[in-house]
Write an enzyme that holds these catalytic residues in place. Structure first.
Site, PDB file in Angstrom:
ATOM      1  N   ARG A 137       0.814  -1.221   0.000  1.00 31.98           N
ATOM      2  CA  ARG A 137       0.000   0.000   0.000  1.00 31.98           C
ATOM      3  C   ARG A 137       0.850   1.274   0.000  1.00 31.98           C
ATOM      4  NH1 ARG A 137      -5.186  -1.606   1.564  1.00 31.98           N
ATOM      5  NH2 ARG A 137      -5.731   0.548   2.023  1.00 31.98           N
ATOM      6  N   GLY A 155      -5.521   7.632   3.960  1.00 33.88           N
ATOM      7  CA  GLY A 155      -6.539   8.439   3.281  1.00 33.88           C
ATOM      8  C   GLY A 155      -6.033   9.849   3.077  1.00 33.88           C
ATOM      9  N   GLU A 166      -0.493  -1.512 -22.809  1.00 35.54           N
ATOM     10  CA  GLU A 166      -0.065  -2.230 -21.608  1.00 35.54           C
ATOM     11  C   GLU A 166       1.455  -2.442 -21.629  1.00 35.54           C
ATOM     12  OE1 GLU A 166      -1.149  -2.714 -18.878  1.00 35.54           O
ATOM     13  OE2 GLU A 166      -0.058  -4.400 -18.023  1.00 35.54           O
ATOM     14  N   LYS A 170       0.789  -0.528  -4.663  1.00 35.55           N
ATOM     15  CA  LYS A 170      -0.055  -1.546  -5.295  1.00 35.55           C
ATOM     16  C   LYS A 170      -1.526  -1.165  -5.238  1.00 35.55           C
ATOM     17  CE  LYS A 170      -0.570  -5.630  -7.162  1.00 35.55           C
ATOM     18  NZ  LYS A 170      -0.284  -5.614  -8.616  1.00 35.55           N
TER      19      LYS A 170
HETATM   20  C1  F6R Z   1       0.215  -1.188 -13.535  1.00 35.15           C
HETATM   21  C2  F6R Z   1      -0.745  -1.343 -12.461  1.00 35.15           C
HETATM   22  C3  F6R Z   1      -1.710  -0.253 -12.253  1.00 35.15           C
HETATM   23  C4  F6R Z   1      -3.087  -0.821 -11.831  1.00 35.15           C
HETATM   24  C5  F6R Z   1      -4.020   0.323 -11.456  1.00 35.15           C
HETATM   25  C6  F6R Z   1      -5.393  -0.169 -11.057  1.00 35.15           C
HETATM   26  O1  F6R Z   1       1.058  -2.288 -13.627  1.00 35.15           O
HETATM   27  O2  F6R Z   1      -0.737  -2.311 -11.746  1.00 35.15           O
HETATM   28  O3  F6R Z   1      -1.834   0.563 -13.365  1.00 35.15           O
HETATM   29  O4  F6R Z   1      -3.607  -1.569 -12.877  1.00 35.15           O
HETATM   30  O5  F6R Z   1      -3.474   1.067 -10.409  1.00 35.15           O
HETATM   31  O6  F6R Z   1      -5.326  -0.951  -9.911  1.00 35.15           O
HETATM   32  P1  F6R Z   1      -6.489  -1.943  -9.552  1.00 35.15           P
HETATM   33  O7  F6R Z   1      -6.538  -2.981 -10.624  1.00 35.15           O
HETATM   34  O8  F6R Z   1      -6.109  -2.511  -8.227  1.00 35.15           O
HETATM   35  O9  F6R Z   1      -7.750  -1.146  -9.514  1.00 35.15           O
END
Ligand code: F6R
Length: 605
Positions: free
Chosen positions: A27, A101, A478, A600
């Site tokens: 996070r 937050g 991508e 992440k």
């Molecule tokens: C790139 C990546 C990010 C996520 C984006 C959405 O490799 O991982 O671009 O795809 O932050 O995250 P989620 O899928 O968790 O909503």
């Protein structure tokens, strides 16, 4: 973003807090800190950078107590410094807190309610919460917290220690995930159930300004006004948060290697017809007017592929939308609109806000999510889970592939329901879809060595371009994101026909241009675009299927993948690109699993 954890326990809680923070590091990893209450006195240790640095700091300055809170930070307000690292104290030292937050009105509060406060330890928005608590505290923390919350705008999950309550943690949340749970030897809070050790199944979700008070023996709840209330637990099936790398050097490589299995596990129930979409084929045939796929980052890129699948093959208008734009675009959606929200984490703030807007406007809300029980999954009318298993590397690979697979299965189903394919074609596509996991494995096996070799050249480059048409363009987007986010090389993706409308001026002798040409119907056109950049000195790399290999034999580097149906080519095109990004980043000595400035889970807008 950020992750918070807290425990009121029996023995020394610091080792558990530290371990939990390790699990929350996805996070954010700009700084980390832990505070405990020892004999009613707050003590804290903070360190810039990853949890490993906090561990070192704790070796030098151990914290030992049975009540404490911890934090791992993704900086929003103020640089990643020790002064800005959580936990933060109130000026009188009575309150110590961690926050996930954003307090959106922090500056306004400093100018108004807190105008007399001159002592600020940090540049964070969080510190205003500590100051407000001090201001409103008259001996009852719950009441002070209730009053404090009335002034806060934005989102928060808070874990609070108060020197007058040496065995207690207080918590509150609005719009940021926070759970509370009883464990064998105490009570815990955490941003993610996976951060708490043991096998939890019953937890409290703290939401909507609710206030929670935890001691080692009990957990009590209060309404936002501070009145005692009852709250029921919810059952969770925590995703196993295994920190195993499967023997690979990085999670990212391990996750790339897991893609065949992630796609197989995702497709299995769908190919067996086990869809719960919240609507039936009659709606798809007669009621469905439009599809909007809404997501961020790589998840949005799966939407670019889905957009083509639904429009070209199912003949239903479809748009892929960036969630942070959609939520403020005043979109025209209604009961004839299917909105599909795609998210690995299920927590992305913009995607969640966009979902709430679509729901409010009466659209059907389907989500494609990897983390079970996450906010996006819980708030959707229906969920299709990607069974990719927990993804730890910040750059997504296996979740992206699994999301694509869900769209393929949906497109086949929608096309059949709308009569845009006949039974024979449906059987053919289903057969090809079932073969996809093996083809992904073959693509990995074939691409590994050449991608590693090509990465030696790529590591020294300043700029890279990725071009493709239709689904190959979706794959290029991508590929480009993967490259830039982990190798820090400036990369751009273009629809192959668009390059000559400006960007080609950036192509110089030796500039790598990767042409993705898996889509047989478009490969001649893409080949022409490859020739155009070649004529200007580009280093040409082509990614194509076996059938087209001869046509691209003039590329400087040719990567051939197994052929598949044109609907599914994106899944094979990205494999060599993920490996190329990985090895390029490795050659450049980058921190592959935790690229700089990223996290992440993006829980702030
Ligand atoms: C790139 C990546 C990010 C996520 C984006 C959405 O490799 O991982 O671009 O795809 O932050 O995250 P989620 O899928 O968790 O909503």
């Amino acid at each position: 973003m950020c992750g918070i954890i807290g425990k009121a326990g029996v023995g020394n809680v610091t080792p558990e807090l530290l371990e939990g923070l390790g699990k929350l590091e996805y996070r954010g990893y700009d700084s980390a800190g832990i505070a405990v209450l020892r004999n009613g006195r707050p003590e804290r240790v903070r360190a810039v950078g990853k949890i490993a640095n906090l561990r070192d700091a704790l070796d030098k300055t151990p914290l030992e107590a049975c009540v404490g809170v911890g934090h791992t930070r993704w900086a929003t307000h103020g640089a990643p410094s020790e002064a800005n690292a959580h936990p933060h104290n109130s000026p009188d030292g009575k309150f110590t807190l961690v926050h996930n937050g954003i307090i959106e009105n922090a500056d306004a509060l400093k100018r108004t309610v807190l105008a007399d406060d001159k002592e600020w330890e940090s540049e964070t928005d969080t510190e205003v919460v500590a100051h407000l608590l001090q201001k409103f505290y008259t001996g009852d923390v719950v009441k002070a917290l209730a009053e404090t919350q009335k002034h806060l705008k934005g989102s928060y999950a808070l874990g609070i220690l108060c020197a007058d309550y040496p065995d207690t943690i207080f918590a509150a949340a609005l719009g940021s995930p926070l759970i509370a749970a009883s464990v064998e030897d105490g009570s815990c809070i955490a941003s993610d159930v996976g951060a708490i050790g043991g096998t939890l199944s019953e937890v409290y979700k703290i939401e909507n300004r609710e206030i929670c008070m935890l001691t080692r023996d009990e957990i009590r709840f209060y309404t936002p006004d501070g009145e005692p209330c009852e709250k029921a637990t919810v059952t969770v099936v925590p995703d196993a948060l295994s920190m195993d790398k499967g023997g690979y050097e990085h999670y990212m490589l391990y996750e790339i290697m897991q893609q065949s299995s992630a796609v197989r596990k995702t497709l299995e129930p769908l190919l067996a017809g086990d869809f719960d979409l919240g609507f039936d084929d009659a709606f798809v045939r007669d009621g469905l007017k439009e599809i909007r796929v809404v997501a961020c980052g790589s998840a949005y890129h799966t939407g670019l592929a889905a957009q083509l699948l639904f429009e070209r093959f199912c003949r239903v208008p479809c748009r892929a939308e960036i969630a942070s734009e959609f939520r403020y675009a005043d979109p025209v959606v209604d009961e004839g609109t299917l909105t599909v929200f795609v998210s690995q984490s299920g927590e992305t703030a913009d995607t969640l806000a966009a979902l709430r807007l679509a729901k409010e406007r009466g659209a059907k809300v389907l989500s494609i999510v990897n983390v079970r029980g996450s906010a996006i999954a819980s708030e959707s009318d229906a969920v299709v889970y990607t069974n990719a298993g927990r993804e730890i590397a910040v750059a997504t690979t296996k979740a992206y592939s699994a999301q694509l697979a869900v769209f393929y299965a949906l497109a086949v189903r929608f096309a059949a329901a709308r009569g845009t394919i006949d039974e024979a074609r449906r059987a053919e596509l289903t057969h090809e879809l079932a073969a996809l996991p093996d083809k992904i494995q073959e693509a990995i096996d074939r691409a590994e060595a050449p991608a590693r070799k090509l990465a030696e050249t790529m590591a020294a480059t300043q700029d890279i371009f990725f071009i493709g048409r239709r689904l190959d363009f979706a794959a290029s987007m991508e590929a480009s994101l993967k490259m830039k986010e982990i190798s820090y090389i400036n990369s751009q993706a273009y629809a192959a026909g668009e390059l000559k409308h400006g960007t080609i001026s950036l192509v110089e002798q030796g500039t790598p241009v990767v042409s993705i040409a898996m889509d047989g119907g478009m490969s001649d056109k893409t080949h022409s675009n490859m020739s155009e950049v070649r004529a200007r000195g580009a280093l040409t790399v082509a990614v194509t299927g076996d059938k087209n290999a001869d046509a691209f034999a003039d590329a400087d580097v040719l990567l051939t993948m197994p052929d598949t149906d044109e609907w599914f080519t994106c899944s094979l095109a990205v494999i060599p690109m993920q490996l190329l990004s990985y090895y390029t980043a490795k050659n450049r000595g980058c921190d592959i699993d935790k690229p700089k400035n990223l996290a992440k889970s993006v829980t702030v807008e």
